[in-house]
Design a protein around this motif. Structure first.
Motif, PDB file in Angstrom:
ATOM      1  N   ALA A  66       0.906  -1.154   0.000  1.00  0.00           N
ATOM      2  CA  ALA A  66       0.000   0.000   0.000  1.00  0.00           C
ATOM      3  C   ALA A  66       0.940   1.198   0.000  1.00  0.00           C
ATOM      4  O   ALA A  66       1.685   1.407   0.954  1.00  0.00           O
ATOM      5  CB  ALA A  66      -0.890   0.006   1.232  1.00  0.00           C
ATOM      6  N   THR A  67       0.949   1.949  -1.084  1.00  0.00           N
ATOM      7  CA  THR A  67       1.960   2.992  -1.259  1.00  0.00           C
ATOM      8  C   THR A  67       1.544   4.353  -0.710  1.00  0.00           C
ATOM      9  O   THR A  67       2.371   5.253  -0.658  1.00  0.00           O
ATOM     10  CB  THR A  67       2.318   3.140  -2.752  1.00  0.00           C
ATOM     11  N   GLU A  68       0.297   4.490  -0.305  1.00  0.00           N
ATOM     12  CA  GLU A  68      -0.180   5.773   0.218  1.00  0.00           C
ATOM     13  C   GLU A  68      -0.924   5.558   1.523  1.00  0.00           C
ATOM     14  O   GLU A  68      -1.512   4.498   1.750  1.00  0.00           O
ATOM     15  CB  GLU A  68      -1.105   6.454  -0.788  1.00  0.00           C
ATOM     16  N   ALA A  69      -0.921   6.586   2.361  1.00  0.00           N
ATOM     17  CA  ALA A  69      -1.687   6.537   3.610  1.00  0.00           C
ATOM     18  C   ALA A  69      -3.176   6.484   3.283  1.00  0.00           C
ATOM     19  O   ALA A  69      -3.614   6.966   2.232  1.00  0.00           O
ATOM     20  CB  ALA A  69      -1.373   7.759   4.464  1.00  0.00           C
ATOM     21  N   LEU A  70      -3.941   5.890   4.190  1.00  0.00           N
ATOM     22  CA  LEU A  70      -5.372   5.705   3.981  1.00  0.00           C
ATOM     23  C   LEU A  70      -6.132   6.278   5.170  1.00  0.00           C
ATOM     24  O   LEU A  70      -5.818   5.961   6.326  1.00  0.00           O
ATOM     25  CB  LEU A  70      -5.678   4.210   3.833  1.00  0.00           C
ATOM     26  N   SER A  71      -7.124   7.113   4.909  1.00  0.00           N
ATOM     27  CA  SER A  71      -7.977   7.659   5.963  1.00  0.00           C
ATOM     28  C   SER A  71      -9.193   6.766   6.128  1.00  0.00           C
ATOM     29  O   SER A  71      -9.846   6.415   5.139  1.00  0.00           O
ATOM     30  CB  SER A  71      -8.434   9.080   5.612  1.00  0.00           C
ATOM     31  N   LEU A  72      -9.491   6.401   7.375  1.00  0.00           N
ATOM     32  CA  LEU A  72     -10.621   5.523   7.650  1.00  0.00           C
ATOM     33  C   LEU A  72     -11.561   6.188   8.658  1.00  0.00           C
ATOM     34  O   LEU A  72     -11.122   6.664   9.710  1.00  0.00           O
ATOM     35  CB  LEU A  72     -10.141   4.182   8.218  1.00  0.00           C
ATOM     36  N   SER A  73     -12.848   6.193   8.328  1.00  0.00           N
ATOM     37  CA  SER A  73     -13.856   6.743   9.225  1.00  0.00           C
ATOM     38  C   SER A  73     -14.485   5.603  10.016  1.00  0.00           C
ATOM     39  O   SER A  73     -14.781   4.534   9.472  1.00  0.00           O
ATOM     40  CB  SER A  73     -14.941   7.465   8.419  1.00  0.00           C
ATOM     41  N   LEU A  74     -14.714   5.845  11.297  1.00  0.00           N
ATOM     42  CA  LEU A  74     -15.334   4.850  12.171  1.00  0.00           C
ATOM     43  C   LEU A  74     -16.789   5.191  12.475  1.00  0.00           C
ATOM     44  O   LEU A  74     -17.420   4.529  13.301  1.00  0.00           O
ATOM     45  CB  LEU A  74     -14.532   4.747  13.475  1.00  0.00           C
ATOM     46  N   VAL A  75     -17.328   6.207  11.818  1.00  0.00           N
ATOM     47  CA  VAL A  75     -18.677   6.700  12.105  1.00  0.00           C
ATOM     48  C   VAL A  75     -19.711   5.588  12.039  1.00  0.00           C
ATOM     49  O   VAL A  75     -20.570   5.466  12.915  1.00  0.00           O
ATOM     50  CB  VAL A  75     -19.054   7.857  11.141  1.00  0.00           C
ATOM     51  N   ASN A  76     -19.660   4.750  11.030  1.00  0.00           N
ATOM     52  CA  ASN A  76     -20.663   3.687  10.867  1.00  0.00           C
ATOM     53  C   ASN A  76     -20.497   2.534  11.847  1.00  0.00           C
ATOM     54  O   ASN A  76     -21.341   1.649  11.910  1.00  0.00           O
ATOM     55  CB  ASN A  76     -20.624   3.129   9.435  1.00  0.00           C
ATOM     56  N   LEU A  77     -19.397   2.528  12.607  1.00  0.00           N
ATOM     57  CA  LEU A  77     -19.135   1.430  13.539  1.00  0.00           C
ATOM     58  C   LEU A  77     -19.407   1.811  14.997  1.00  0.00           C
ATOM     59  O   LEU A  77     -19.287   0.964  15.888  1.00  0.00           O
ATOM     60  CB  LEU A  77     -17.680   0.966  13.403  1.00  0.00           C
TER      61      LEU A  77
END
Length: 192
Positions: free
Chosen positions: A72-83
Motif C-alpha cells: 500500500a503505497t499511500e496513507a489511507l484515511s478511515l472513518s469509524l462513524v458507521n461502527l
C-alpha cells in the motif's frame, strides 16, 4: 534463478517467453522471501494515527504472506462513524490482506492479418500489481467487548476500542504480526 528463458540472436520472441522471464524471477523471489525471511504472514509500516475521535489514518506499508509482498503505497484515511455502538463499547481491528490486480489500461496495437500486417488497437491492462488492502473488522458491542474474528487471509495491524463517543484511548499496533528487520533481529540475537 531456478529457470531461465533463452533468447537467441535474430529470434522472434513470443509474448509468452517474455512473460515467462518475469514469472521465473517472481517465483524465485517469492521462494526466497518465504523460505529465508518470513514463513508466516507479517507486515511493515501501516502506522496508525488517531486523527480525532472518529477517524484514523493508516500509513503506507507492506504485507508479506506466503512469500508474496503486497504494498500500500499511500496513507489511507478511515472513518469509524458507521461502527460507533449505541451503547457499551466494541473492539475494532485494522486488518490487511493481499490482492493481485490488473491495472494501467492502455491502448496497444495487435496484429490481425499476418499477410497485410494490418493491426487493430485494443485497450488492455499493462501491469499486474500486488496490492495490500486495508479494512476494518468490528466486534460486537458489549460491556466487556471481545475481539472479532479475523477474516481468512488477513492479519491484524492495529486495534482500538470504540465507544458511543468515539475512540477510547489510543490505536494500538499489533506488534505480534509486525516484521522484524534483519538489523533488529541480529541485534536481538547478539543480546542473547
Amino acid at each position: 534463478m531456478e529457470s531461465k528463458v533463452k533468447i537467441h540472436p535474430l529470434q522472434d520472441v513470443p509474448a509468452s517467453e517474455l512473460n515467462a522471464m518475469q514469472t521465473n524471477v517472481e517465483t524465485s523471489v517469492d521462494a526466497i522471501v518465504k523460505e529465508l525471511l518470513f514463513d508466516e504472514a507479517r507486515f511493515t509500516g501501516f502506522s496508525p494515527t488517531k486523527v480525532d475521535s472518529l477517524n484514523i489514518t493508516i500509513g503506507a506499508g507492506r504485507l508479506v504472506t506466503a512469500g508474496r509482498i503486497y504494498a500500500a503505497t499511500e496513507a489511507l484515511s478511515l472513518s469509524l462513524v458507521n461502527l460507533v455502538p449505541t451503547t457499551n463499547s466494541r473492539i475494532v481491528l485494522v486488518v490487511v490482506s493481499g490482492d493481485t490486480v490488473d491495472t494501467a489500461v492502455a491502448t496497444r496495437r495487435f496484429l490481425i492479418d499476418v499477410d497485410t500486417r494490418e493491426t487493430q488497437p485494443r485497450a488492455v491492462t499493462t501491469r499486474t500489481v500486488r496490492q495490500a488492502v486495508v479494512g476494518l473488522v468490528a466486534g460486537t458491542a458489549a460491556a466487556v467487548p471481545s475481539r472479532p474474528a479475523v477474516p481468512a487471509g488477513a492479519i491484524v495491524v492495529a486495534s482500538l476500542v470504540l465507544t458511543p463517543v468515539g475512540i477510547d484511548g489510543t490505536v494500538d499496533v499489533e506488534t505480534a504480526n509486525s516484521a522484524l528487520s534483519l538489523e533488529k533481529a541480529v541485534a536481538s540475537i547478539t543480546l542473547l
